[in-house]
Scaffold this motif. Structure first.
Motif, PDB file in Angstrom:
ATOM      1  N   GLN A  57       0.827  -1.206   0.000  1.00  0.00           N
ATOM      2  CA  GLN A  57       0.000   0.000   0.000  1.00  0.00           C
ATOM      3  C   GLN A  57       0.866   1.262   0.000  1.00  0.00           C
ATOM      4  O   GLN A  57       0.566   2.245  -0.689  1.00  0.00           O
ATOM      5  CB  GLN A  57      -0.931   0.000   1.219  1.00  0.00           C
ATOM      6  N   ALA A  58       1.928   1.234   0.784  1.00  0.00           N
ATOM      7  CA  ALA A  58       2.858   2.370   0.805  1.00  0.00           C
ATOM      8  C   ALA A  58       3.499   2.553  -0.563  1.00  0.00           C
ATOM      9  O   ALA A  58       3.671   3.687  -1.037  1.00  0.00           O
ATOM     10  CB  ALA A  58       3.922   2.148   1.876  1.00  0.00           C
ATOM     11  N   LEU A  59       3.847   1.451  -1.203  1.00  0.00           N
ATOM     12  CA  LEU A  59       4.436   1.519  -2.536  1.00  0.00           C
ATOM     13  C   LEU A  59       3.455   2.148  -3.520  1.00  0.00           C
ATOM     14  O   LEU A  59       3.835   2.988  -4.340  1.00  0.00           O
ATOM     15  CB  LEU A  59       4.827   0.111  -2.987  1.00  0.00           C
ATOM     16  N   ALA A  60       2.187   1.768  -3.432  1.00  0.00           N
ATOM     17  CA  ALA A  60       1.181   2.285  -4.365  1.00  0.00           C
ATOM     18  C   ALA A  60       0.900   3.765  -4.158  1.00  0.00           C
ATOM     19  O   ALA A  60       0.352   4.423  -5.053  1.00  0.00           O
ATOM     20  CB  ALA A  60      -0.117   1.488  -4.214  1.00  0.00           C
ATOM     21  N   SER A  61       1.273   4.316  -2.994  1.00  0.00           N
ATOM     22  CA  SER A  61       1.002   5.731  -2.723  1.00  0.00           C
ATOM     23  C   SER A  61       1.980   6.665  -3.423  1.00  0.00           C
ATOM     24  O   SER A  61       1.761   7.876  -3.459  1.00  0.00           O
ATOM     25  CB  SER A  61       1.036   5.989  -1.212  1.00  0.00           C
ATOM     26  N   ALA A  62       3.073   6.123  -3.961  1.00  0.00           N
ATOM     27  CA  ALA A  62       4.067   6.968  -4.630  1.00  0.00           C
ATOM     28  C   ALA A  62       3.517   7.467  -5.964  1.00  0.00           C
ATOM     29  O   ALA A  62       2.871   6.719  -6.709  1.00  0.00           O
ATOM     30  CB  ALA A  62       5.356   6.187  -4.849  1.00  0.00           C
ATOM     31  N   ALA A  63       3.770   8.717  -6.255  1.00  0.00           N
ATOM     32  CA  ALA A  63       3.349   9.285  -7.533  1.00  0.00           C
ATOM     33  C   ALA A  63       4.247   8.772  -8.652  1.00  0.00           C
ATOM     34  O   ALA A  63       5.337   8.248  -8.411  1.00  0.00           O
ATOM     35  CB  ALA A  63       3.411  10.811  -7.469  1.00  0.00           C
ATOM     36  N   ALA A  64       3.789   8.914  -9.874  1.00  0.00           N
ATOM     37  CA  ALA A  64       4.600   8.533 -11.031  1.00  0.00           C
ATOM     38  C   ALA A  64       5.836   9.428 -11.094  1.00  0.00           C
ATOM     39  O   ALA A  64       5.834  10.556 -10.574  1.00  0.00           O
ATOM     40  CB  ALA A  64       3.772   8.672 -12.314  1.00  0.00           C
ATOM     41  N   PRO A  65       6.921   8.956 -11.695  1.00  0.00           N
ATOM     42  CA  PRO A  65       8.139   9.788 -11.779  1.00  0.00           C
ATOM     43  C   PRO A  65       7.845  11.128 -12.440  1.00  0.00           C
ATOM     44  O   PRO A  65       7.100  11.220 -13.410  1.00  0.00           O
ATOM     45  CB  PRO A  65       9.079   8.930 -12.640  1.00  0.00           C
ATOM     46  N   SER A  66       8.443  12.178 -11.888  1.00  0.00           N
ATOM     47  CA  SER A  66       8.293  13.517 -12.442  1.00  0.00           C
ATOM     48  C   SER A  66       9.679  14.137 -12.587  1.00  0.00           C
ATOM     49  O   SER A  66      10.628  13.725 -11.924  1.00  0.00           O
ATOM     50  CB  SER A  66       7.400  14.382 -11.529  1.00  0.00           C
ATOM     51  N   PRO A  67       9.823  15.140 -13.454  1.00  0.00           N
ATOM     52  CA  PRO A  67      11.151  15.712 -13.709  1.00  0.00           C
ATOM     53  C   PRO A  67      11.705  16.459 -12.500  1.00  0.00           C
ATOM     54  O   PRO A  67      10.966  17.047 -11.717  1.00  0.00           O
ATOM     55  CB  PRO A  67      10.902  16.662 -14.885  1.00  0.00           C
ATOM     56  N   ARG A  68      13.039  16.383 -12.348  1.00  0.00           N
ATOM     57  CA  ARG A  68      13.721  17.123 -11.288  1.00  0.00           C
ATOM     58  C   ARG A  68      14.808  17.985 -11.920  1.00  0.00           C
ATOM     59  O   ARG A  68      15.631  17.494 -12.684  1.00  0.00           O
ATOM     60  CB  ARG A  68      14.347  16.178 -10.269  1.00  0.00           C
ATOM     61  N   ARG A  69      14.810  19.252 -11.572  1.00  0.00           N
ATOM     62  CA  ARG A  69      15.841  20.174 -12.055  1.00  0.00           C
ATOM     63  C   ARG A  69      16.898  20.372 -10.985  1.00  0.00           C
ATOM     64  O   ARG A  69      16.606  20.364  -9.790  1.00  0.00           O
ATOM     65  CB  ARG A  69      15.209  21.504 -12.434  1.00  0.00           C
ATOM     66  N   VAL A  70      18.123  20.558 -11.416  1.00  0.00           N
ATOM     67  CA  VAL A  70      19.240  20.748 -10.494  1.00  0.00           C
ATOM     68  C   VAL A  70      20.018  21.994 -10.919  1.00  0.00           C
ATOM     69  O   VAL A  70      20.430  22.108 -12.076  1.00  0.00           O
ATOM     70  CB  VAL A  70      20.180  19.526 -10.491  1.00  0.00           C
ATOM     71  N   GLN A  71      20.209  22.921  -9.976  1.00  0.00           N
ATOM     72  CA  GLN A  71      21.070  24.087 -10.174  1.00  0.00           C
ATOM     73  C   GLN A  71      22.177  23.990  -9.129  1.00  0.00           C
ATOM     74  O   GLN A  71      21.946  24.233  -7.949  1.00  0.00           O
ATOM     75  CB  GLN A  71      20.270  25.391  -9.997  1.00  0.00           C
ATOM     76  N   TRP A  72      23.378  23.614  -9.567  1.00  0.00           N
ATOM     77  CA  TRP A  72      24.475  23.362  -8.614  1.00  0.00           C
ATOM     78  C   TRP A  72      25.794  23.827  -9.223  1.00  0.00           C
ATOM     79  O   TRP A  72      26.090  23.554 -10.377  1.00  0.00           O
ATOM     80  CB  TRP A  72      24.540  21.862  -8.311  1.00  0.00           C
TER      81      TRP A  72
END
Length: 431
Positions: A57-72
């Motif tokens: 159930q905890a696994l199913a609560s995760a949203a689908a992958p979404s983009p992540r931006r990095v400024q470093w």
């Protein structure tokens, strides 16, 4: 008496509970609900850990992958993704997993814990007192800080939350002169922004002015403007929490065990907290099973747990150190100077060296118990490697060192031989 009482129903406590139930122990959990809303970005390895723990159930609560931006370090990238976890929804799903397994979760706050050789007495805020033979401390960073421990640079995180119009989910992270910020928006419009700073930062205002201070910091960020709407520029609800890395020198006793963040908590830049919580929790049922059913191996089981907790901690700490060291624009700023060299100068991954392979006896998980076996110590695996998909490696290394490797490999099935040869090559073996 309750066989095992677990304090905390987060991912670590839930994973231990399910593992112990499968071994036939009576398990009961006591947990409060999280006192603040939050969101976390997790990788696929976290999802795999949830699957391995049986937390469907905890696994199913995760949203689908979404983009992540990095400024470093002055550079921007948008090359990876992460799955966003709405922590209130995730925590409720963890409890659903436990209830479906028939494990009782008592919603209460722990007021006092009295422990001794004969067991534990736990006083709850409703007046109830629970007794247990064995206690698992899984309350995360809120667990009592009794006992010796190693602490990293004192670090503070300020989490802000507000709501905007529904939109495309996403997350981003950026480095700042005095710290770094992580931000995310969910598809329903809930928005989160967290800045991580040195706890002794001189320009931090009094608590009642922190919300305005955070809003001012967001106005200075072009990344915030791109990810969020105008609502991000206003003061928002705020929760302040410690993000200091902590490692307990004693993560177990004859009738108790610390798991997850209660055993070792890492800097949020070092790696996902849920992953490290699951990493220590998945081994805990075998440790507890050994302590309770084979007490003659108690020292071995406790050594196994402690060594792996310490190994995980230093691996995560060095990962964070190397990320901090990538930011080179402000080397003289205390925040970056301290964290880019802590906890040590040891490399995250040691170079392979076939000449450094050695065989030692060490504790390992065998079935549902901790046993001592011969393992192979490598440059990058100081705790040792016992087997490779069922093929024990100690006899292979002994044969190599005695000049009889061909004979040892000839006795293996073709697929096992291929895997062992690949492993030897990865260790620096050159025929």
């Amino acid at each position: 008496m309750t066989d095992v009482l677990i304090l905390g129903a987060g991912p670590a406590g839930a994973a231990v509970a399910l593992g112990l139930q499968r071994l036939g122990f009576g398990v009961r959990l006591v947990s409060e609900w999280r006192r603040f809303a939050a969101v976390e970005g997790v990788s696929q390895r976290v999802l795999e850990g949830l699957r391995q723990a049986g937390l469907s159930q905890a696994l199913a609560s995760a949203a689908a992958p979404s983009p992540r931006r990095v400024q470093w370090n002055g550079e921007g990238q948008s090359i990876n993704q992460e799955c966003l976890l709405d922590r209130p929804r995730f925590d409720a799903a963890l409890r659903d997993d436990l209830r479906q397994a028939g494990i009782e979760v008592l919603e209460a706050r722990v007021l006092k814990v009295e422990s001794g050789d004969s067991g534990h007495r736990v006083q709850l805020d409703g007046g109830e007192v629970l007794s247990a033979d064995f206690l698992v401390e899984a309350r995360g960073r809120s667990a009592p800080l009794a006992g010796g421990r190693l602490r990293g640079p004192e670090t503070l995180s300020l989490l802000n939350q507000w709501r905007d119009a529904p939109g495309r989910p996403g997350s981003a992270v950026e480095s700042l002169p005095d710290g770094w910020a992580w931000m995310a928006r969910l598809d329903d419009g809930r928005c989160y922004w967290q800045i991580t700073l040195d706890a002794a930062a001189r320009d931090l205002p009094p608590r009642d002015l922190l919300a305005d201070y955070c809003a001012q910091r967001r106005r200075q960020s072009s990344l915030v403007s791109e990810l969020f709407g105008d609502a991000a520029l206003q003061a928002a609800s705020l929760h302040a929490r410690s993000s200091t890395a902590i490692l307990f020198h004693e993560a177990s006793g004859p009738n108790w065990l610390r798991v997850g963040d209660a055993a070792m908590a890492v800097d949020p830049l070092s790696g996902n907290g849920i992953f490290q919580s699951l990493s220590s929790a998945l081994q805990a049922p075998a440790v507890i099973n050994t302590l309770l059913r084979n007490p003659e191996r108690a020292e071995l089981a406790r050594r196994f747990h402690q060594r792996r907790v310490e190994h995980l901690f230093h691996r995560f700490a060095r990962t964070g150190r190397d990320f901090y060291a990538l930011e080179q624009r402000w080397p003289d700023q205390p925040f970056w100077r301290e964290r880019s060299t802590w906890p040590d100068a040891e490399p995250l991954h040691a170079e392979a060296d076939i000449g450094r392979l050695r065989v030692e006896r060490a504790p390992v998980i065998q079935g549902d118990l901790i046993e001592e076996r011969e393992v192979v110590i490598t440059a990058d695996q100081p705790l040792g490697v016992w087997h490779l998909d069922g093929t024990e490696l100690a006899p292979i290394v002994r044969a190599l060192q005695a000049g009889r490797l061909g004979e040892a490999l000839a006795g293996l099935a073709p697929e096992a031989r291929r895997k062992v040869q690949g492993w030897l090559l990865a260790q620096g073996y050159r025929p």
